[in-house]
Design a protein around this motif. Structure first.
Motif, mmCIF file in Angstrom:
data_model
loop_
_atom_site.group_PDB
_atom_site.id
_atom_site.type_symbol
_atom_site.label_atom_id
_atom_site.label_comp_id
_atom_site.label_asym_id
_atom_site.label_seq_id
_atom_site.Cartn_x
_atom_site.Cartn_y
_atom_site.Cartn_z
ATOM 1 N N SER A 30 0.425 -1.028 0.373
ATOM 2 C CA SER A 30 -0.290 -0.379 0.369
ATOM 3 C C SER A 30 0.865 0.980 0.229
ATOM 4 N N ASP A 31 2.469 1.205 0.244
ATOM 5 C CA ASP A 31 2.836 2.178 0.638
ATOM 6 C C ASP A 31 4.541 1.950 -0.492
ATOM 7 N N TYR A 32 4.819 2.740 -1.452
ATOM 8 C CA TYR A 32 5.085 3.034 -1.892
ATOM 9 C C TYR A 32 5.982 4.365 -3.265
ATOM 10 N N TYR A 33 6.502 3.320 -4.209
ATOM 11 C CA TYR A 33 6.662 5.385 -4.821
ATOM 12 C C TYR A 33 6.378 4.840 -6.234
ATOM 13 N N LEU A 34 6.392 5.636 -7.432
ATOM 14 C CA LEU A 34 6.754 5.736 -8.684
ATOM 15 C C LEU A 34 7.430 6.410 -9.122
ATOM 16 N N PHE A 35 8.123 6.696 -10.838
ATOM 17 C CA PHE A 35 8.641 7.050 -11.360
ATOM 18 C C PHE A 35 8.743 6.773 -12.639
ATOM 19 N N TRP A 36 8.793 7.902 -13.261
ATOM 20 C CA TRP A 36 9.325 8.258 -14.711
ATOM 21 C C TRP A 36 10.312 8.358 -14.735
ATOM 22 N N TYR A 37 11.368 8.014 -15.750
ATOM 23 C CA TYR A 37 12.831 8.341 -16.410
ATOM 24 C C TYR A 37 13.286 8.348 -16.981
ATOM 25 N N LYS A 38 13.882 9.323 -18.029
ATOM 26 C CA LYS A 38 13.407 9.463 -19.226
ATOM 27 C C LYS A 38 15.583 9.049 -19.299
ATOM 28 N N GLN A 39 16.025 7.953 -20.792
ATOM 29 C CA GLN A 39 16.419 7.437 -21.313
ATOM 30 C C GLN A 39 17.470 8.070 -22.386
ATOM 31 N N PRO A 40 18.183 9.080 -22.741
ATOM 32 C CA PRO A 40 18.276 9.351 -23.606
ATOM 33 C C PRO A 40 19.616 8.560 -23.840
ATOM 34 N N PRO A 41 20.013 9.305 -25.118
ATOM 35 C CA PRO A 41 20.735 8.072 -26.096
ATOM 36 C C PRO A 41 22.397 8.179 -25.333
ATOM 37 N N SER A 42 22.198 9.133 -24.629
ATOM 38 C CA SER A 42 23.816 8.853 -24.116
ATOM 39 C C SER A 42 23.770 8.212 -22.525
ATOM 40 N N ARG A 43 22.648 7.600 -22.800
ATOM 41 C CA ARG A 43 22.090 6.660 -21.016
ATOM 42 C C ARG A 43 21.896 6.671 -19.916
ATOM 43 N N GLN A 44 22.380 7.825 -19.540
ATOM 44 C CA GLN A 44 21.862 8.380 -18.795
ATOM 45 C C GLN A 44 20.210 8.687 -18.119
ATOM 46 N N MET A 45 19.909 7.920 -17.050
ATOM 47 C CA MET A 45 18.502 7.933 -16.515
ATOM 48 C C MET A 45 18.640 9.265 -15.586
ATOM 49 N N ILE A 46 17.343 9.422 -16.231
ATOM 50 C CA ILE A 46 16.881 11.519 -16.220
ATOM 51 C C ILE A 46 15.670 10.775 -15.118
#
Lengths: 111, 115
Positions: A30-46
């Motif tokens: 019942s307790d959690y977090y949700l995220f959206w990450y963007k990963q451009p071609p540089s591979r760095q997750m933002i």
């Protein structure tokens, strides 16, 4: 175990238009977090946006907003006024007892 | 440093060779995570450190994989006797506390190719 599903392997949007990326998840917590990450071609997750499950209000971050439906276990990302720089892989992620990423959606932005 | 730094950016290893991948987290970050990302897939959790303690290593795929963070800062992921299925991008992330509470920052990853 928790799972995260992104049913759209690829999406495209016209520049300046709006696009919605889908994400569903499965959990008994019942307790959690949700995220959206963007990963451009540089591979760095933002990190794009995060949502605490206990908050009913949908998170918003400039042109990015989510539609969080806890009962339906749905967490979609809306990108408004799409820009060329938004083109990337987008990953939905769940953080509870385990941290799990979805398989990703490749977003193309057409000029 | 300004962000999470991983080295090398690219590594080609012959099958059977041992490799060591380095992660420099953001200074002061307590939590450190390793992920494996196969081509065209989402990252998969490998292991998690809180300071120098490895609290979760449930994602390590075999006993050929070993991670350490001896002083609670820099971490090394070691893969022994590499195999072709180990080819992937290895991502490191750090956060001030637990990942849900504070933002996790990712490095650019190390692309490992086993030939």
């Amino acid at each position: 175990a928790q799972t995260v599903t992104q049913s759209q392997p690829e999406m495209s949007v016209q520049e300046a238009e709006t696009v919605t990326l889908s994400c569903t998840y499965d959990t008994s917590e019942s307790d959690y977090y949700l995220f959206w990450y963007k990963q451009p071609p540089s591979r760095q997750m933002i990190l794009v946006i995060r949502q605490e499950a206990y908050k009913q209000q949908n998170a918003t971050e400039n042109r990015f907003s989510v539609n969080f439906q806890k009962a339906a276990k749905s967490f979609s990302l809306k990108i408004s006024d799409s820009q060329l720089g938004d083109a990337a892989m987008y990953f939905c992620a769940y953080d509870g007892q385990n941290f799990v990423f979805g398989p990703g959606t490749r977003l193309s932005v057409l000029p | 440093g300004a962000g999470v730094s991983q080295s090398p950016r690219y590594k080609v290893a012959k099958r059977g060779q041992d490799v060591a991948l380095r992660c420099d987290p953001i200074s002061g970050h307590v939590s450190l995570f390793w992920y494996q990302q196969a081509l065209g897939q989402g990252p998969e959790f490998l292991t998690y450190f809180q300071n120098e303690a490895q609290l979760d290593k449930s994602g390590l795929p075999s006993d050929r994989f070993f991670a350490e963070r001896p002083e609670g800062s820099v971490s090394t992921l070691k893969i022994q006797r590499t195999q072709q299925e180990d080819s992937a991008v290895y991502l490191c992330a750090s956060s001030l506390e637990g990942q849900g509470d504070t933002e996790a920052f990712f490095g650019q990853g190390t692309r490992l190719t086993v030939v």
